[in-house]
Motif scaffolding. Structure first.
Motif, PDB file in Angstrom:
ATOM      1  N   ARG B 136       0.760  -0.927  -0.037  1.00  0.00           N
ATOM      2  CA  ARG B 136       0.143   0.150  -0.344  1.00  0.00           C
ATOM      3  C   ARG B 136       1.344   0.900  -0.094  1.00  0.00           C
ATOM      4  O   ARG B 136       1.741   0.832   0.336  1.00  0.00           O
ATOM      5  CB  ARG B 136      -0.925   0.000   1.101  1.00  0.00           C
ATOM      6  N   SER B 137       0.190   2.688  -0.538  1.00  0.00           N
ATOM      7  CA  SER B 137       1.265   3.184  -0.186  1.00  0.00           C
ATOM      8  C   SER B 137       0.305   4.660  -0.261  1.00  0.00           C
ATOM      9  O   SER B 137      -0.769   4.599  -1.127  1.00  0.00           O
ATOM     10  CB  SER B 137       2.198   3.306  -2.187  1.00  0.00           C
ATOM     11  N   ASP B 138       1.004   6.093  -0.227  1.00  0.00           N
ATOM     12  CA  ASP B 138       0.054   7.053  -0.310  1.00  0.00           C
ATOM     13  C   ASP B 138       0.058   7.845  -1.714  1.00  0.00           C
ATOM     14  O   ASP B 138       0.836   7.060  -1.945  1.00  0.00           O
ATOM     15  CB  ASP B 138       0.663   7.779   1.580  1.00  0.00           C
ATOM     16  N   GLY B 139      -1.033   8.377  -1.511  1.00  0.00           N
ATOM     17  CA  GLY B 139      -0.872   8.502  -3.613  1.00  0.00           C
ATOM     18  C   GLY B 139       0.377   9.458  -4.047  1.00  0.00           C
ATOM     19  O   GLY B 139       0.227   9.946  -4.787  1.00  0.00           O
ATOM     20  N   ARG B 140       0.658  10.143  -2.819  1.00  0.00           N
ATOM     21  CA  ARG B 140       1.390  11.497  -2.591  1.00  0.00           C
ATOM     22  C   ARG B 140       2.744  11.262  -2.716  1.00  0.00           C
ATOM     23  O   ARG B 140       4.386  12.284  -3.073  1.00  0.00           O
ATOM     24  CB  ARG B 140       1.449  11.968  -2.424  1.00  0.00           C
ATOM     25  N   ASN B 141       3.018   9.217  -1.889  1.00  0.00           N
ATOM     26  CA  ASN B 141       4.267   9.545  -2.760  1.00  0.00           C
ATOM     27  C   ASN B 141       4.921   8.360  -3.801  1.00  0.00           C
ATOM     28  O   ASN B 141       5.164   7.426  -3.662  1.00  0.00           O
ATOM     29  CB  ASN B 141       4.241   7.993  -1.639  1.00  0.00           C
ATOM     30  N   HIS B 142       5.330   9.663  -4.821  1.00  0.00           N
ATOM     31  CA  HIS B 142       5.805   9.343  -5.796  1.00  0.00           C
ATOM     32  C   HIS B 142       6.837   8.295  -6.273  1.00  0.00           C
ATOM     33  O   HIS B 142       6.894   7.522  -7.020  1.00  0.00           O
ATOM     34  CB  HIS B 142       6.270  10.348  -7.255  1.00  0.00           C
ATOM     35  N   HIS B 143       8.006   7.958  -5.609  1.00  0.00           N
ATOM     36  CA  HIS B 143       9.197   7.637  -5.085  1.00  0.00           C
ATOM     37  C   HIS B 143       8.605   6.101  -5.094  1.00  0.00           C
ATOM     38  O   HIS B 143       8.850   5.379  -5.876  1.00  0.00           O
ATOM     39  CB  HIS B 143       9.765   7.653  -4.339  1.00  0.00           C
TER      40      HIS B 143
END
Lengths: 188, 198
Positions: B136-143
């Motif tokens: 899972r990843s935050d939508g702002r965490n582009h890396h």
């Protein structure tokens, strides 16, 4: 939050109201069917199991805390009989999240009754219910269910593959959702 | 299942369980705002990081659903702690695992997270016989999003405002990969020239 809608809820052709004991036969007419049970967590129900399901639903009329459900009988006015149900579950009172669902008698499909009932339910969810986001989910193969979600204006947010076992097979699932501002935008 | 053999060595990294002596290396990144922005375990100071380290030191294997294996990612050579990766056994009957990872921003951009996660995927699929790994990843965490895609994971979900996270509406992405989709890194090493057929 707390939501105690005024019943019955009337639409053009339908009445949404709490279940009563007299609904067992009408519910049994569709919940006994394999094609109805295929994508539900339950298997096809016996009449006794239907009586129990109806009994549980009689009290599911308001939302107060997380996990509470409103499950309403959908009556077709023209024949004064129950043709299905719609449900609204409070998933998170804090984040104002809800989930909707439905089960309809296939004998009455294709006439927009499910859309009409679900629209009334979303009006309750986003209106007096003041929810921020409402989701719905179904098996990928259940085309009539996810096409209804799309007709309601919900967006496909997830497509899970083999993320769980369902009735002994790998499950594939869609999650749809819509935000309060998206619903109000459509209704105004 | 054969017993778990640690540490795991990759080209540039060693993956091993956490040790008491990792506290300084962990303090170098765990409480940074850019790390705290996306993690579930909130730490503000050395005391709280020591608490987190104590928990991670117990994450040494997957014995039952709900267990977590957390590995320190150590750079060969200078033995610097560059971050950590974790595998959570989410569901036994359906063989589901979740991966999480953190990289010290001072060591970001050098492919360490990808290298460590590839080794963790091998472990998940080959050793633990997991059927599907998700992250899972935050939508702002582009890396993080780019890394998931580089590893061959599919975007399965994009939830908008589905929850509150750290006091704001959360936007969350789910990536996933099935065992049959994962190209095991140990098996795709290039053959020597003389063995190639084309």
């Amino acid at each position: 939050m707390a939501l105690y809608p005024d019943y019955p809820i009337r639409t053009e052709r339908l009445t949404l109201r709490p279940f009563t004991r007299g609904d067992v036969d009408a519910v049994y007419a569709y919940r006994r069917r394999e094609d109805v049970a295929r994508y539900l967590f339950d298997v096809a129900l016996s009449r006794e199991e239907c009586a129990l399901a109806v009994q549980q639903r009689i009290g599911q009329v308001a939302l107060e805390g997380d996990g509470d459900k409103i499950i309403l009988a959908v009556e077709l006015n023209q024949i004064a009989s129950v043709i299905g149900e719609v449900s609204l579950i409070l998933r998170s009172a804090d984040a104002r999240q809800g989930e909707v669902g439905w089960i309809f008698d296939p004998d009455y499909q294709g006439q927009g009754y499910a859309t009409e009932a679900a629209t009334a339910l979303l009006d309750i969810a986003f209106g007096p219910g003041d929810l921020h986001r409402v989701s719905a989910r179904c098996d990928v193969r259940n085309g009539s269910s996810w096409r209804l979600m799309e007709r309601l204006g919900m967006r496909r947010e997830a497509h899970f593959r083999e993320h769980a076992l369902f009735k002994g097979e790998w499950d594939e699932e869609f999650v749809y959702a819509m935000l309060r501002r998206e619903w109000l935008g459509r209704r105004n | 299942m054969t017993s778990l053999i640690l540490p795991i060595h990759t080209d540039r990294l060693t993956l091993r369980t956490f040790e008491r002596g990792d506290i300084d290396g962990l303090c170098a990144y765990h409480a940074l705002p850019s790390v705290q922005r996306y993690v579930f375990s909130r730490t503000r100071d050395r005391g709280e990081i020591a608490g987190a380290l104590k928990i991670m030191r117990e994450h040494v294997s997957l014995q039952r659903p709900g267990d977590t294996l957390t590995l320190a990612v150590i750079r060969k050579g200078d033995q610097a702690l560059v971050g950590h990766v974790a595998l959570l056994w989410a569901d036994a009957t359906a063989g589901q695992g979740e991966v999480r990872f953190v990289v010290n921003p001072a060591h970001a951009g050098q492919g360490y997270a990808g290298e460590a996660l590839a080794a963790l995927f091998d472990l998940a699929f080959d050793h633990f016989r997991i059927h599907r790994v998700f992250a899972r990843s935050d939508g702002r965490n582009h890396h993080s999003i780019k890394l998931m895609q580089r590893l061959g994971m599919r975007l399965e979900a994009h939830y908008r405002e589905h929850a509150l996270f750290q006091g704001e509406w959360d936007e969350e992405l789910h990536f996933a990969i099935l065992d049959r989709e994962w190209q095991r890194s140990t098996k795709v090493r290039d053959l020597p020239i003389r063995h190639r057929v084309a």
